[in-house]
Motif scaffolding. Sequence first.
Motif, PDB file in Angstrom:
ATOM      1  N   GLU A 159      -6.812   7.491  -4.941  1.00 19.84           N
ATOM      2  CA  GLU A 159      -6.203   7.719  -3.621  1.00 19.84           C
ATOM      3  C   GLU A 159      -7.084   7.257  -2.459  1.00 19.84           C
ATOM      4  O   GLU A 159      -6.585   6.618  -1.522  1.00 19.84           O
ATOM      5  CB  GLU A 159      -5.817   9.193  -3.455  1.00 19.84           C
ATOM      6  CG  GLU A 159      -4.442   9.502  -4.015  1.00 19.84           C
ATOM      7  CD  GLU A 159      -3.939  10.861  -3.591  1.00 19.84           C
ATOM      8  OE1 GLU A 159      -2.752  10.974  -3.230  1.00 19.84           O
ATOM      9  OE2 GLU A 159      -4.723  11.829  -3.624  1.00 19.84           O
ATOM     10  N   ARG A 208      -6.410  10.189 -10.204  1.00 22.40           N
ATOM     11  CA  ARG A 208      -5.831  10.217  -8.860  1.00 22.40           C
ATOM     12  C   ARG A 208      -6.894  10.455  -7.795  1.00 22.40           C
ATOM     13  O   ARG A 208      -6.847   9.856  -6.708  1.00 22.40           O
ATOM     14  CB  ARG A 208      -4.750  11.296  -8.789  1.00 22.40           C
ATOM     15  CG  ARG A 208      -4.103  11.423  -7.420  1.00 22.40           C
ATOM     16  CD  ARG A 208      -2.886  12.319  -7.447  1.00 22.40           C
ATOM     17  NE  ARG A 208      -2.303  12.467  -6.111  1.00 22.40           N
ATOM     18  CZ  ARG A 208      -1.124  13.036  -5.874  1.00 22.40           C
ATOM     19  NH1 ARG A 208      -0.398  13.509  -6.886  1.00 22.40           N
ATOM     20  NH2 ARG A 208      -0.665  13.143  -4.638  1.00 22.40           N
ATOM     21  N   ASP A 235       3.335   7.649 -11.558  1.00 25.74           N
ATOM     22  CA  ASP A 235       3.784   6.541 -12.394  1.00 25.74           C
ATOM     23  C   ASP A 235       2.599   5.592 -12.614  1.00 25.74           C
ATOM     24  O   ASP A 235       2.495   4.527 -12.002  1.00 25.74           O
ATOM     25  CB  ASP A 235       4.950   5.805 -11.720  1.00 25.74           C
ATOM     26  CG  ASP A 235       5.646   4.839 -12.658  1.00 25.74           C
ATOM     27  OD1 ASP A 235       5.049   4.492 -13.694  1.00 25.74           O
ATOM     28  OD2 ASP A 235       6.787   4.432 -12.349  1.00 25.74           O
ATOM     29  N   THR A 260       0.833  -1.207   0.000  1.00 22.65           N
ATOM     30  CA  THR A 260       0.000   0.000   0.000  1.00 22.65           C
ATOM     31  C   THR A 260       0.866   1.254   0.000  1.00 22.65           C
ATOM     32  O   THR A 260       0.591   2.219  -0.737  1.00 22.65           O
ATOM     33  CB  THR A 260      -0.931  -0.004   1.233  1.00 22.65           C
ATOM     34  OG1 THR A 260      -1.716  -1.204   1.234  1.00 22.65           O
ATOM     35  CG2 THR A 260      -1.859   1.191   1.202  1.00 22.65           C
ATOM     36  N   GLN A 261       1.931   1.266   0.814  1.00 18.44           N
ATOM     37  CA  GLN A 261       2.817   2.426   0.841  1.00 18.44           C
ATOM     38  C   GLN A 261       3.525   2.583  -0.504  1.00 18.44           C
ATOM     39  O   GLN A 261       3.708   3.710  -0.996  1.00 18.44           O
ATOM     40  CB  GLN A 261       3.852   2.255   1.962  1.00 18.44           C
ATOM     41  CG  GLN A 261       4.788   3.445   2.118  1.00 18.44           C
ATOM     42  CD  GLN A 261       4.039   4.736   2.403  1.00 18.44           C
ATOM     43  OE1 GLN A 261       3.005   4.741   3.062  1.00 18.44           O
ATOM     44  NE2 GLN A 261       4.559   5.848   1.889  1.00 18.44           N
ATOM     45  N   GLU A 262       3.898   1.476  -1.105  1.00 19.14           N
ATOM     46  CA  GLU A 262       4.538   1.536  -2.426  1.00 19.14           C
ATOM     47  C   GLU A 262       3.602   2.173  -3.450  1.00 19.14           C
ATOM     48  O   GLU A 262       4.014   3.032  -4.247  1.00 19.14           O
ATOM     49  CB  GLU A 262       4.932   0.126  -2.869  1.00 19.14           C
ATOM     50  CG  GLU A 262       5.461   0.034  -4.293  1.00 19.14           C
ATOM     51  CD  GLU A 262       5.556  -1.397  -4.786  1.00 19.14           C
ATOM     52  OE1 GLU A 262       5.427  -1.614  -6.005  1.00 19.14           O
ATOM     53  OE2 GLU A 262       5.739  -2.310  -3.951  1.00 19.14           O
ATOM     54  N   GLN A 266       1.919   9.416  -5.922  1.00 17.26           N
ATOM     55  CA  GLN A 266       2.536  10.735  -5.758  1.00 17.26           C
ATOM     56  C   GLN A 266       3.491  11.053  -6.903  1.00 17.26           C
ATOM     57  O   GLN A 266       3.618  12.203  -7.325  1.00 17.26           O
ATOM     58  CB  GLN A 266       3.264  10.807  -4.418  1.00 17.26           C
ATOM     59  CG  GLN A 266       2.330  10.775  -3.208  1.00 17.26           C
ATOM     60  CD  GLN A 266       3.064  10.641  -1.885  1.00 17.26           C
ATOM     61  OE1 GLN A 266       4.281  10.455  -1.854  1.00 17.26           O
ATOM     62  NE2 GLN A 266       2.327  10.741  -0.774  1.00 17.26           N
ATOM     63  N   GLN A 267       4.150  10.007  -7.417  1.00 23.00           N
ATOM     64  CA  GLN A 267       5.079  10.203  -8.528  1.00 23.00           C
ATOM     65  C   GLN A 267       4.366  10.268  -9.882  1.00 23.00           C
ATOM     66  O   GLN A 267       4.975  10.658 -10.878  1.00 23.00           O
ATOM     67  CB  GLN A 267       6.102   9.056  -8.550  1.00 23.00           C
ATOM     68  CG  GLN A 267       7.014   9.013  -7.330  1.00 23.00           C
ATOM     69  CD  GLN A 267       7.743   7.690  -7.197  1.00 23.00           C
ATOM     70  OE1 GLN A 267       7.668   6.849  -8.089  1.00 23.00           O
ATOM     71  NE2 GLN A 267       8.449   7.499  -6.084  1.00 23.00           N
ATOM     72  N   ARG A 290       1.125   4.166  -2.804  1.00 22.00           N
ATOM     73  CA  ARG A 290       0.935   5.579  -2.458  1.00 22.00           C
ATOM     74  C   ARG A 290       2.065   6.426  -3.043  1.00 22.00           C
ATOM     75  O   ARG A 290       1.833   7.512  -3.585  1.00 22.00           O
ATOM     76  CB  ARG A 290       0.872   5.737  -0.938  1.00 22.00           C
ATOM     77  CG  ARG A 290       0.407   7.124  -0.483  1.00 22.00           C
ATOM     78  CD  ARG A 290       0.380   7.211   1.036  1.00 22.00           C
ATOM     79  NE  ARG A 290      -0.456   6.175   1.626  1.00 22.00           N
ATOM     80  CZ  ARG A 290      -1.779   6.254   1.723  1.00 22.00           C
ATOM     81  NH1 ARG A 290      -2.409   7.320   1.266  1.00 22.00           N
ATOM     82  NH2 ARG A 290      -2.467   5.279   2.288  1.00 22.00           N
ATOM     83  N   GLN A 291       3.281   5.920  -2.950  1.00 18.91           N
ATOM     84  CA  GLN A 291       4.424   6.641  -3.510  1.00 18.91           C
ATOM     85  C   GLN A 291       4.339   6.735  -5.029  1.00 18.91           C
ATOM     86  O   GLN A 291       4.653   7.772  -5.627  1.00 18.91           O
ATOM     87  CB  GLN A 291       5.730   5.963  -3.090  1.00 18.91           C
ATOM     88  CG  GLN A 291       6.029   6.069  -1.599  1.00 18.91           C
ATOM     89  CD  GLN A 291       7.243   5.242  -1.184  1.00 18.91           C
ATOM     90  OE1 GLN A 291       7.781   4.478  -1.968  1.00 18.91           O
ATOM     91  NE2 GLN A 291       7.654   5.401   0.069  1.00 18.91           N
ATOM     92  N   LEU A 292       3.877   5.650  -5.650  1.00 17.05           N
ATOM     93  CA  LEU A 292       3.737   5.661  -7.110  1.00 17.05           C
ATOM     94  C   LEU A 292       2.669   6.662  -7.547  1.00 17.05           C
ATOM     95  O   LEU A 292       2.812   7.326  -8.583  1.00 17.05           O
ATOM     96  CB  LEU A 292       3.386   4.259  -7.610  1.00 17.05           C
ATOM     97  CG  LEU A 292       4.508   3.215  -7.528  1.00 17.05           C
ATOM     98  CD1 LEU A 292       3.973   1.831  -7.867  1.00 17.05           C
ATOM     99  CD2 LEU A 292       5.656   3.584  -8.468  1.00 17.05           C
TER     100      LEU A 292
END
Length: 218
Positions: free
Chosen positions: A99, A95, A56, A45-47, A53-54, A49-51
């Motif tokens: 999210e 997004r 990707d 899930t954190q991965e 934000q990026q 979330r980072q994607l």
Amino acid sequence: PAAATAPHPRDDSVADWDEGLALWGGVEPLRAAWARFLGEQQGRTQELRQLVQQGDWEAIRSTVHRMRGAAGNLALQPLQALLAQMEHDALHQDRAALEPLLPELATALAQVEALLRTSAPSATPTAAPRPATTLPPAQQLQALTALHTLGKALQQGEIASPALQAVQQLLPAPELVALLEALDLFEFERALECVRTLSTRLETCVDDEPHAHLAPQP
């Protein structure tokens, strides 16, 4: 008085027990597959979330697509439905829609983990035992035909779900572990090798039957 805990955690809001037991042939293979899946999703899930934000989106879509396929093979229908929605949102790069689903994903994975903890072997339903003996020739030919169809689809980068389901119904679950692991990871070349191995093994049992050679050709 208030109802006590059920004799087994038939929580169909998390998993379809009947389908899971039919697919995997027993409680322990199903629980082992759930445990392996959860181990692969640590920090997912954190991965994601980072994607997000990026931005990707291709990485998000690919990751969620693999998770959705695995959830389907594990009879985790609610999780599969959530991941299908996330894949749709990633495809459309939405997004705002995606999210809010990340906390839901974390909750859904936690529910699977909780189900795994509570589904002790002594407290879960049992599947009909699979025969340990060789299949009758007619069923061997059915399995070969299904493997042939599955192999042709894998060569095209696809999974033939009806053929896969037929293979899982006809062959013992322990023989399918390697194939299902490869499919969970969408490693189609490795899955195709597993299909060919299973086909060869079956062909040796029905070599004297007509139409026995139905496996994918090398």
